[in-house]
Write an enzyme that holds these catalytic residues in place. Sequence first.
Site, PDB file in Angstrom:
ATOM      1  N   TYR A 156      -4.099 -56.120  31.865  1.00 27.48           N
ATOM      2  CA  TYR A 156      -4.411 -55.926  33.391  1.00 27.48           C
ATOM      3  C   TYR A 156      -3.950 -54.601  33.951  1.00 27.48           C
ATOM      4  CZ  TYR A 156      -4.840 -57.848  38.175  1.00 27.48           C
ATOM      5  OH  TYR A 156      -5.005 -57.872  39.570  1.00 27.48           O
ATOM      6  N   GLU A 163      -9.952 -48.895  36.552  1.00 30.71           N
ATOM      7  CA  GLU A 163     -10.812 -49.060  37.947  1.00 30.71           C
ATOM      8  C   GLU A 163     -10.442 -47.786  38.745  1.00 30.71           C
ATOM      9  OE1 GLU A 163     -10.297 -52.873  39.703  1.00 30.71           O
ATOM     10  OE2 GLU A 163     -10.629 -53.933  37.435  1.00 30.71           O
TER      11      GLU A 163
END
Length: 232
Positions: A156, A163
């Site tokens: 994660y 991103e």
Amino acid sequence: MSEKTSKKSKTSGLSAIGKLYLLSYNGLQTLGWTYLLWVSVVYFLNRGTLDGFWNEIKWPVIIFQGAALLEILHSLLGLVSSGLMVVVMQVYSRVFLVFGILMTTHGGAASPGLPLCVLAWSITEIIRYSYYGLNLVNSTPQTLTFLRYSTFLILYPLGITGELLCMYHSLDEVHEKKLFTASMPNSWNYIFNFYYFLIVYMLLYIPFFPYLFSHMLAQRRKVLGDVKHKSM
């Protein structure tokens, strides 16, 4: 009631058509992300460059990441027990990156963050969709359950980093080309600057990341605690 028990009661209440649909959806997503991971590994083993990586994986990413929008519908229709707000937050960030950044800017698509995203997304989704699929037929092995609620600890943060890097490397291009930007005067009589929106959007990761991460930590304690207790 534990999450595992609630999921069992939820799946037992599904119609045969609903269960078949979810089995098909999870199965296809597992295969799709497995294919995407394989293509990515082969590409870089063959000394592929960052500039050409997006073109190599573009359509699988668009198809299988875009298909994740169906999970919002699944939550709305009660086909799954996942909370709508958590589903929207998790799906939106990726879909926004794919359709708002990777498909519209070369800088974002050529960013070193893209391989990080694909690696984190692929492994996460292979585990997640196979877990959900097997859970529908009550055949989830404990090893897969452990992976489902443990790999996010590394993947994660890795995916979030990827991103943010993609968005950061798109900023100059967004600013220069004035992408998705509306200036006055215009027929709609409004103003919007995508460059500044993107900066604010990136800053929103600061409060939302801890929220989602703590949610997953709570789920991990609940599920793995039950698994450990039952195995004793």
